[in-house]
Design a protein around this motif. Structure first.
Motif, PDB file in Angstrom:
ATOM      1  N   TRP A 160       0.867  -1.197   0.000  1.00  0.00           N
ATOM      2  CA  TRP A 160       0.000   0.000   0.000  1.00  0.00           C
ATOM      3  C   TRP A 160       0.891   1.230   0.000  1.00  0.00           C
ATOM      4  O   TRP A 160       1.780   1.380   0.835  1.00  0.00           O
ATOM      5  CB  TRP A 160      -0.882  -0.005   1.247  1.00  0.00           C
ATOM      6  N   HIS A 161       0.648   2.118  -0.958  1.00  0.00           N
ATOM      7  CA  HIS A 161       1.381   3.380  -1.030  1.00  0.00           C
ATOM      8  C   HIS A 161       0.386   4.504  -1.257  1.00  0.00           C
ATOM      9  O   HIS A 161      -0.546   4.373  -2.051  1.00  0.00           O
ATOM     10  CB  HIS A 161       2.415   3.358  -2.162  1.00  0.00           C
ATOM     11  N   GLU A 162       0.575   5.601  -0.576  1.00  0.00           N
ATOM     12  CA  GLU A 162      -0.316   6.747  -0.724  1.00  0.00           C
ATOM     13  C   GLU A 162      -0.381   7.219  -2.172  1.00  0.00           C
ATOM     14  O   GLU A 162       0.520   6.964  -2.978  1.00  0.00           O
ATOM     15  CB  GLU A 162       0.182   7.893   0.147  1.00  0.00           C
ATOM     16  N   GLY A 163      -1.459   7.928  -2.516  1.00  0.00           N
ATOM     17  CA  GLY A 163      -1.561   8.511  -3.839  1.00  0.00           C
ATOM     18  C   GLY A 163      -0.410   9.473  -4.112  1.00  0.00           C
ATOM     19  O   GLY A 163       0.032  10.201  -3.218  1.00  0.00           O
ATOM     20  N   VAL A 164       0.077   9.481  -5.331  1.00  0.00           N
ATOM     21  CA  VAL A 164       1.299  10.223  -5.673  1.00  0.00           C
ATOM     22  C   VAL A 164       0.996  11.610  -6.249  1.00  0.00           C
ATOM     23  O   VAL A 164       1.672  12.589  -5.926  1.00  0.00           O
ATOM     24  CB  VAL A 164       2.147   9.409  -6.668  1.00  0.00           C
ATOM     25  N   ILE A 165      -0.005  11.712  -7.094  1.00  0.00           N
ATOM     26  CA  ILE A 165      -0.284  12.943  -7.833  1.00  0.00           C
ATOM     27  C   ILE A 165      -1.402  13.733  -7.157  1.00  0.00           C
ATOM     28  O   ILE A 165      -2.471  13.186  -6.855  1.00  0.00           O
ATOM     29  CB  ILE A 165      -0.681  12.635  -9.294  1.00  0.00           C
ATOM     30  N   ARG A 166      -1.160  15.036  -6.945  1.00  0.00           N
ATOM     31  CA  ARG A 166      -2.194  15.889  -6.359  1.00  0.00           C
ATOM     32  C   ARG A 166      -3.286  16.158  -7.378  1.00  0.00           C
ATOM     33  O   ARG A 166      -3.022  16.500  -8.527  1.00  0.00           O
ATOM     34  CB  ARG A 166      -1.598  17.215  -5.884  1.00  0.00           C
ATOM     35  N   LYS A 167      -4.541  16.010  -6.934  1.00  0.00           N
ATOM     36  CA  LYS A 167      -5.677  16.292  -7.806  1.00  0.00           C
ATOM     37  C   LYS A 167      -6.126  17.745  -7.681  1.00  0.00           C
ATOM     38  O   LYS A 167      -6.423  18.401  -8.681  1.00  0.00           O
ATOM     39  CB  LYS A 167      -6.840  15.360  -7.461  1.00  0.00           C
ATOM     40  N   ARG A 168      -6.167  18.254  -6.445  1.00  0.00           N
ATOM     41  CA  ARG A 168      -6.614  19.636  -6.260  1.00  0.00           C
ATOM     42  C   ARG A 168      -6.249  20.112  -4.858  1.00  0.00           C
ATOM     43  O   ARG A 168      -5.924  19.310  -3.968  1.00  0.00           O
ATOM     44  CB  ARG A 168      -8.126  19.758  -6.465  1.00  0.00           C
ATOM     45  N   ASN A 169      -6.330  21.411  -4.684  1.00  0.00           N
ATOM     46  CA  ASN A 169      -6.121  22.042  -3.385  1.00  0.00           C
ATOM     47  C   ASN A 169      -7.492  22.464  -2.864  1.00  0.00           C
ATOM     48  O   ASN A 169      -8.136  23.353  -3.429  1.00  0.00           O
ATOM     49  CB  ASN A 169      -5.202  23.254  -3.523  1.00  0.00           C
ATOM     50  N   ILE A 170      -7.957  21.820  -1.799  1.00  0.00           N
ATOM     51  CA  ILE A 170      -9.256  22.158  -1.224  1.00  0.00           C
ATOM     52  C   ILE A 170      -9.035  23.337  -0.272  1.00  0.00           C
ATOM     53  O   ILE A 170      -8.716  23.158   0.909  1.00  0.00           O
ATOM     54  CB  ILE A 170      -9.875  20.958  -0.482  1.00  0.00           C
ATOM     55  N   GLU A 171      -9.175  24.538  -0.784  1.00  0.00           N
ATOM     56  CA  GLU A 171      -8.820  25.717  -0.013  1.00  0.00           C
ATOM     57  C   GLU A 171      -9.717  25.901   1.205  1.00  0.00           C
ATOM     58  O   GLU A 171      -9.267  26.393   2.237  1.00  0.00           O
ATOM     59  CB  GLU A 171      -8.874  26.954  -0.913  1.00  0.00           C
ATOM     60  N   SER A 172     -10.983  25.493   1.098  1.00  0.00           N
ATOM     61  CA  SER A 172     -11.891  25.650   2.238  1.00  0.00           C
ATOM     62  C   SER A 172     -11.467  24.789   3.423  1.00  0.00           C
ATOM     63  O   SER A 172     -11.724  25.127   4.577  1.00  0.00           O
ATOM     64  CB  SER A 172     -13.321  25.297   1.828  1.00  0.00           C
ATOM     65  N   LEU A 173     -10.793  23.648   3.140  1.00  0.00           N
ATOM     66  CA  LEU A 173     -10.306  22.763   4.201  1.00  0.00           C
ATOM     67  C   LEU A 173      -8.815  22.941   4.464  1.00  0.00           C
ATOM     68  O   LEU A 173      -8.279  22.320   5.384  1.00  0.00           O
ATOM     69  CB  LEU A 173     -10.574  21.298   3.827  1.00  0.00           C
ATOM     70  N   GLN A 174      -8.149  23.760   3.624  1.00  0.00           N
ATOM     71  CA  GLN A 174      -6.699  23.936   3.706  1.00  0.00           C
ATOM     72  C   GLN A 174      -5.992  22.581   3.663  1.00  0.00           C
ATOM     73  O   GLN A 174      -5.122  22.277   4.465  1.00  0.00           O
ATOM     74  CB  GLN A 174      -6.315  24.709   4.972  1.00  0.00           C
ATOM     75  N   ARG A 175      -6.409  21.774   2.682  1.00  0.00           N
ATOM     76  CA  ARG A 175      -5.875  20.414   2.558  1.00  0.00           C
ATOM     77  C   ARG A 175      -5.754  20.050   1.090  1.00  0.00           C
ATOM     78  O   ARG A 175      -6.626  20.386   0.292  1.00  0.00           O
ATOM     79  CB  ARG A 175      -6.802  19.418   3.272  1.00  0.00           C
TER      80      ARG A 175
END
Length: 270
Positions: free
Chosen positions: A225-240
Motif C-alpha cells: 500500500w502506497h499513498e496517492g502520488v499525484i495531487r488532484k486539487r487544493n481544497i482551499e476551504s479545508l486547507q488540505r
C-alpha cells in the motif's frame, strides 16, 4: 487369545476411521498463520517503480517561510536505488489474528519544519498516539480513518504552542490506516499510521526493500500500500490537498519452514 484378537481388530477399525476423517477435513480458507512450534520462514522483497517518473512540480510556500521553507514538492514519491519505492506498507492481507508484537504505551508524532515525523509508522492495536509541536507556529493534527466510504474523522487536535504535547484519547483500537493532515495553512503536511492487529506488517526502507521475518509456513496474500502520488486539487476551504487514490497491489506468496520467499512488487503510476 480370542479377546486379544477382537481388541486388535477394533483398534484397526478406529484408526482407519480417524484417517478417513482427516482426509475429508476441509483445508483452511482464511489467511491466518497457523500456530506452529516448528521453524518459520521469511518473506523478502522490493517495491519498484515501473515506467516514467511523475512530472516534477513544486508549489511556493506563502507563509511561515522561516519555519517551513520556500516551496514544497507536490508528487508524493520517494525513490532509492534502482527505483525502489520508500515508505510503502507491506503486510499479510486477510489475517484475522496472529502473534502479537510488543505494544508500547504510546508512540510519538512530531511536527517539525512543517512536516510530520515520521511520515509513515506502524503501531499495534491498543497503542496511544502522542503528538508534539516542535515549531513556533500553529499546527493541528486531523486524524482521519481511511474507509471504503471515504475519510472519517477520529480526532482533531490544535497545537498553537511550541513544545505542546498531547496524548490522543482513546487508544487506537481499530485496525486500519489513519491519515494525518494539518489544516492550519500547511496543506502539504500529511502522514500515515498503520494500526496493526498482528506483527506481519512492515515498511520499505530507503532502497524500497522489506523483510518480514518469523512467518509460519503456509500460503498467504501479501499486499503493498502506497499513498496517492499525484495531487488532484487544493481544497482551499479545508486547507488540505486532495491526492489520487492509494496504490494497492496483492499477490500470493508461499512460505516454507526455514526458507526465504521472495515477493516483489512493480508499481506503475496511473
Amino acid at each position: 487369545m480370542r479377546r486379544l484378537v477382537v481388541l486388535l481388530a477394533a483398534l484397526i477399525v478406529l484408526l482407519g476411521c480417524a484417517a478417513e476423517q482427516g482426509k475429508d477435513s476441509p483445508p483452511r480458507r482464511d489467511n491466518t498463520p497457523a500456530v506452529s512450534a516448528g521453524p518459520a520462514g521469511t518473506i523478502r522483497g522490493i517495491v519498484r517503480l515501473e515506467g516514467a517518473l511523475p512530472p516534477a512540480a513544486v508549489e511556493p510556500i506563502k507563509e511561515h517561510q522561516e519555519v517551513c521553507g520556500r516551496d514544497v514538492s507536490l508528487p508524493r514519491l520517494l525513490l532509492g536505488d534502482k527505483n525502489g519505492v520508500r515508505d510503502t506498507f507491506v503486510y499479510l492481507d486477510g489475517v484475522e489474528d496472529g502473534p502479537s508484537f510488543p505494544r508500547p504505551q504510546s508512540v510519538l508524532v512530531d511536527q517539525r519544519q512543517c512536516q510530520y515525523s515520521p511520515h509513515v509508522m506502524i503501531v499495534p492495536v491498543g497503542t496511544k498516539l502522542e503528538i508534539t509541536n516542535s515549531d513556533p507556529i500553529l499546527h493541528n493534527v486531523h486524524g482521519l480513518e481511511m474507509t471504503d466510504q471515504g475519510l472519517q474523522t477520529i480526532f482533531n487536535i490544535a497545537q498553537p504552542v511550541r513544545g505542546q504535547r498531547v496524548t490522543v484519547e482513546p487508544a487506537l483500537m481499530k485496525p486500519g490506516i489513519i491519515h494525518l493532515a494539518c489544516e492550519a495553512g500547511h496543506a502539504w503536511m500529511n502522514a500515515y499510521v498503520f494500526v496493526a492487529s498482528h506483527r506481519y506488517v512492515t515498511i520499505t526502507n530507503q532502497s524500497g526493500e522489506f523483510v518480514m521475518p518469523q512467518v509460519p509456513p503456509g500460503t498467504y496474500r501479501i499486499k503493498m500500500w502506497h499513498e496517492g502520488v499525484i495531487r488532484k486539487r487544493n481544497i482551499e476551504s479545508l486547507q488540505r490537498y486532495e491526492y489520487e487514490d492509494p496504490y494497492e497491489i496483492t499477490q500470493e506468496v508461499v512460505v516454507q519452514a526455514g526458507a526465504e520467499s521472495v515477493a516483489n512488487f512493480d508499481l506503475r503510476l496511473r
